[in-house]
Design a protein around this motif. Structure first.
Motif, PDB file in Angstrom:
ATOM      1  N   ILE A 133     -14.727  -5.594 -47.712  1.00  0.00           N
ATOM      2  CA  ILE A 133     -13.912  -5.196 -46.469  1.00  0.00           C
ATOM      3  C   ILE A 133     -14.546  -5.811 -45.411  1.00  0.00           C
ATOM      4  O   ILE A 133     -13.859  -6.765 -44.805  1.00  0.00           O
ATOM      5  CB  ILE A 133     -13.654  -3.586 -46.500  1.00  0.00           C
ATOM      6  CG1 ILE A 133     -13.036  -2.952 -47.692  1.00  0.00           C
ATOM      7  CG2 ILE A 133     -12.925  -3.175 -45.272  1.00  0.00           C
ATOM      8  CD1 ILE A 133     -12.961  -1.478 -47.800  1.00  0.00           C
ATOM      9  N   TYR A 134     -15.517  -5.318 -44.959  1.00  0.00           N
ATOM     10  CA  TYR A 134     -16.463  -5.511 -43.667  1.00  0.00           C
ATOM     11  C   TYR A 134     -17.136  -6.686 -43.745  1.00  0.00           C
ATOM     12  O   TYR A 134     -17.691  -6.727 -44.826  1.00  0.00           O
ATOM     13  CB  TYR A 134     -16.842  -4.344 -42.914  1.00  0.00           C
ATOM     14  CG  TYR A 134     -17.620  -4.458 -41.720  1.00  0.00           C
ATOM     15  CD1 TYR A 134     -17.057  -4.449 -40.580  1.00  0.00           C
ATOM     16  CD2 TYR A 134     -19.099  -4.822 -41.994  1.00  0.00           C
ATOM     17  CE1 TYR A 134     -17.985  -4.919 -39.320  1.00  0.00           C
ATOM     18  CE2 TYR A 134     -19.821  -4.691 -40.719  1.00  0.00           C
ATOM     19  CZ  TYR A 134     -19.197  -4.847 -39.641  1.00  0.00           C
ATOM     20  OH  TYR A 134     -20.083  -5.059 -38.401  1.00  0.00           O
ATOM     21  N   ILE A 164     -12.589  -7.957 -41.969  1.00  0.00           N
ATOM     22  CA  ILE A 164     -11.311  -6.953 -41.683  1.00  0.00           C
ATOM     23  C   ILE A 164     -11.176  -7.274 -40.352  1.00  0.00           C
ATOM     24  O   ILE A 164     -11.854  -6.886 -39.450  1.00  0.00           O
ATOM     25  CB  ILE A 164     -11.404  -5.544 -42.308  1.00  0.00           C
ATOM     26  CG1 ILE A 164     -10.142  -4.800 -42.060  1.00  0.00           C
ATOM     27  CG2 ILE A 164     -12.608  -4.927 -41.519  1.00  0.00           C
ATOM     28  CD1 ILE A 164     -10.256  -3.359 -42.936  1.00  0.00           C
ATOM     29  N   GLN A 219      -8.051  -1.902 -45.504  1.00  0.00           N
ATOM     30  CA  GLN A 219      -9.160  -1.832 -46.450  1.00  0.00           C
ATOM     31  C   GLN A 219      -8.527  -1.984 -47.974  1.00  0.00           C
ATOM     32  O   GLN A 219      -9.153  -2.493 -48.856  1.00  0.00           O
ATOM     33  CB  GLN A 219      -9.840  -0.469 -46.197  1.00  0.00           C
ATOM     34  CG  GLN A 219      -9.296   0.539 -46.140  1.00  0.00           C
ATOM     35  CD  GLN A 219     -10.278   1.925 -45.940  1.00  0.00           C
ATOM     36  OE1 GLN A 219     -11.251   1.977 -46.742  1.00  0.00           O
ATOM     37  NE2 GLN A 219      -9.963   2.574 -45.108  1.00  0.00           N
ATOM     38  N   ASP A 270     -10.716   2.689 -40.304  1.00  0.00           N
ATOM     39  CA  ASP A 270      -9.772   1.461 -40.392  1.00  0.00           C
ATOM     40  C   ASP A 270      -8.214   2.212 -40.181  1.00  0.00           C
ATOM     41  O   ASP A 270      -7.636   2.535 -41.149  1.00  0.00           O
ATOM     42  CB  ASP A 270     -10.014   0.924 -41.811  1.00  0.00           C
ATOM     43  CG  ASP A 270      -8.759  -0.136 -41.868  1.00  0.00           C
ATOM     44  OD1 ASP A 270      -8.253  -0.482 -41.160  1.00  0.00           O
ATOM     45  OD2 ASP A 270      -8.309  -0.286 -43.355  1.00  0.00           O
TER      46      ASP A 270
END
Length: 714
Positions: A128-129, A132, A139, A175
């Motif tokens: 994800i990060y 993102i 996510q 998120d």
């Protein structure tokens, strides 16, 4: 010298004690002892009373938090009590995914770790990060963006399980600025866990993963181990359903620290997380002393922070001891600060049925050999130096055994006692393995850390164009001050962060270089959907990885009215293919910046001050806006007349790689600014800023927020 401070019988441990650590002997609550005098304290002298006070505090505190240990007794989740080596795996890691073959390479990833660090117990698959927020994918959307989607992730989980490794998946409560979802996070995660067969959930930024996640997963028939990033804020009551947790780097003080949740419930394995550390001795000593695990995290959001060989070998040996005696380490009667014979040596006792394990650490810089422990002795008891793999011949003094083991400076040790008539299956083999490793002292392994060297991917020159190609602008040769910095959220200004230009010795965040740039051509505007369709029609191009390719198109064509909008949902590979077809290439980053900035160092293409009329209006909505048509904001033109450089669409430029990471430099930013968190991919409107976008595979790299323009040689 005997400790002169009040004992724990006089100063009770407060039920409101906060933070992840318990006060050490000589530093109990309420005693303002100056740190500069810690070396004077005989922690060993006050340890018995200190531990007794700690036991009383634990009994009371468990009642106050309503502690329920039922999940710790669940056989399906008992694996968490021996989860000592836990690694965070970036899906962009080149050892994990091969973009050339389009295949996940779990075995290659694990083989490398086992060669350098030893066995891995669990892995957190991180997808994800930090990318993102470059577009509005949430996510959960980023699971579908992986090569093979959820089915591909399911195979990854199966591959790890085949090697005996448990798998955690991440969830991120912050998120809430990307595209909204139709169900709560815990229900979405439970569905992914059920479909992939994952074993745990890591709660990024959670100080306690809510019980709803466990209940949602349990309802699907797949109960999981919950693992928050920290426990500092939520309160100790989360211990009942968060069977594991991370803790940040532990204090490097003369007296080691006891980890609070491990003390409250010895079956709760904490993993020490110190992502930026380059020397891990202190963390690994605390892991052995507390009987907890370690987050072996080396690819930190694209910053490569490999273990030194010494730290890697230390982790291997610590974990070998912990796994072999996991039942003792998770036992209810752990005693930290076991009485020791020499100053600077600290020990923990982990007793069990007919067996006792002592783990020892030397907090001094110098070696301390000889007698270390004096312990009660029963006839027939045998003792083993399990760190060095040999049986001990103790000195017996009446009813006590005096145990001697060598302790290197800042070193480690472990001793096992087996009661009369006790046997332990496999002990001889384990001792032989440890003896073989001990033949090479830890001090003989290199301990120097170096940053991972990056390579700039070459871009082949085009055939010279004497006349301006259609839609391109001439950029004259010049001497140019190339000044730029990376806007990565993490990494501070550490060596290894951001990228390494060819004239630099290592990656770093801030860059300045006086350089000569030859004359070249650059597209006035980003490549449009209509132009990209012409390329497809003429060339027949079809990418090997078609997932998310031109995701916004309908029936093989741009949506009506999108012909003059910048093309998006194209990977770096797709952009290069278009450029080659057109007889062009992608611009070098410094060419892009020079074409946008000229030679006066301005902050924006139009000048030094922000002009809202020169860019599309930024959007704070959860769903990102459609890109505007090219040429809509002529006030944003550069000194050379190049347009749509800032705020319209991120643009592909250079690629860098090292052994672990591939990353592209993005320039210009787009109009999407998701709210609710500062963790989203930062915007880079200023011409002295660039974004570092981690590359995995075209399926995941393609984005609604990224397009490109071309350059050509003159």
């Amino acid at each position: 010298m005997t400790n002169p401070i009040r004992t724990t019988s006089d100063v009770k441990f407060s039920h409101a004690l906060t933070g992840p650590y318990l006060p050490t002997p000589g530093k109990v609550p309420g005693w303002p002892f100056a740190e500069m005098g810690r070396w004077k304290i005989d922690a060993d002298g006050s340890a018995d009373e200190w531990v007794q006070g700690l036991i009383e505090w634990r009994r009371e505190h468990r009642i106050r938090i309503g502690f329920d240990d039922s999940l710790y007794r669940d056989p399906q989740l008992a694996w968490s009590q021996s989860n000592f080596v836990h690694t965070l795996l970036m899906v962009e890691d080149r050892y994990f995914y091969d973009p050339e073959t389009g295949r996940y390479t779990v075995d290659r990833y694990l083989d490398d770790l086992e060669a350098r660090l030893g066995r891995v117990d669990s892995v957190l698959v991180w997808y994800i990060y930090p990318n993102i927020g470059v577009d509005d994918r949430s996510q959960f959307d980023l699971v579908d963006a992986l090569p093979g989607g959820v089915a591909g992730l399911k195979q990854v989980v199966a591959d790890f399980h085949r090697r005996g490794v448990k798998v955690f998946l991440p969830t991120m409560p912050w998120d809430n600025g990307t595209a909204p979802n139709d169900a709560p996070d815990w229900e979405r995660m439970a569905a992914i866990v059920a479909e992939t067969g994952a074993d745990g959930i890591n709660g990024d930024t959670y100080s306690g993963v809510p019980l709803a996640f466990h209940r949602a997963c349990e309802a699907t028939g797949r109960p999981v181990v919950l693992q928050p990033e920290t426990t500092a804020q939520a309160g100790d009551h989360i211990l009942s359903w968060n069977l594991q947790s991370w803790t940040k780097r532990v204090p490097d003080e003369s007296i080691p620290t006891v980890l609070k949740l491990k003390w409250l419930e010895p079956r709760h394995i904490i993993n020490i997380e110190n992502r930026w550390s380059r020397q891990r001795t202190n963390d690994l000593q605390h892991a052995l002393f507390n009987g907890v695990g370690y987050v072996a995290w080396e690819n930190v959001f694209g910053f490569v922070n490999l273990f030194t060989p010494r730290d890697g070998e230390t982790l291997r040996r610590v974990a070998m001891v912990q796994r072999r005696f996991a039942d003792l380490i998770a036992g209810a009667n752990w005693r930290p600060y076991e009485r020791t014979l020499q100053a600077g040596i600290f020990a923990s006792r982990f007793p069990g049925d007919g067996r006792i394990l002592w783990t020892l650490i030397n907090r001094q810089e110098y070696a301390i050999d000889g007698e270390q422990l004096s312990v009660p002795h029963d006839a027939g008891t045998r003792y083993f130096d399990v760190w060095n793999g040999v049986e001990l011949d103790p000195r017996i003094d009446r009813d006590r055994a005096i145990l001697s083991v060598p302790m290197a400076g800042r070193g480690f040790g472990a001793i096992l006692a087996l009661g009369a008539g006790q046997a332990l299956d496999g002990l001889d083999g384990f001792l032989a393995d440890m003896a073989a490793r001990a033949a090479l002292p830890l001090e003989s392994f290199p301990a120097r850390w170096t940053a991972a060297a990056q390579t700039l991917v070459p871009i082949a020159p085009t055939a010279p164009h004497a006349q301006a190609p259609d839609g391109m602008i001439a950029i004259p040769a010049a001497d140019f001050d190339f000044v730029v910095h990376g806007i990565e959220i993490e990494g501070y200004a550490a060596e290894g962060v951001d990228v390494q230009y060819p004239w630099e010795e290592s990656p770093r965040r801030h860059h300045r270089h006086r350089m000569h740039i030859d004359a070249f051509w650059i597209d006035r505007f980003p490549v449009t959907n209509a132009q990209f369709r012409s390329f497809l029609d003429d060339s027949g191009y079809a990418p090997a990885d078609t997932r998310n390719f031109l995701k916004h198109w309908q029936d093989g064509a741009p949506p009506a009215g999108w012909e003059n909008k910048p093309v998006t949902w194209v990977s770096l590979e797709d952009a290069r293919a278009y450029a080659a077809w057109a007889g062009k290439r992608l611009p070098r980053e410094w060419e892009w910046q020079y074409a946008a900035q000229g030679t006066d160092g301005r902050a924006y293409p139009w000048g030094e001050d922000w002009d809202a009329t020169a860019v599309p209006e930024p959007s704070l909505a959860r769903v990102m806006p459609d890109p505007v048509d090219i040429g809509t904001h002529p006030a944003g033109a550069s000194p050379f007349g190049v347009e749509d450089l800032v705020g319209t669409i991120w643009q592909w430029t250079d690629e860098y790689h090292d052994d672990r990471v591939r990353a592209a430099v993005l320039r210009g930013g787009n109009a999407y600014q998701p709210q609710t968190s500062h963790w989203y991919f930062p915007q880079g409107y200023r011409l002295d800023e660039h974004g570092k976008f981690l590359l995995m595979a075209p399926a995941k790299d393609r984005s609604a927020g990224i397009g490109f323009r071309c350059a050509a040689d003159r």
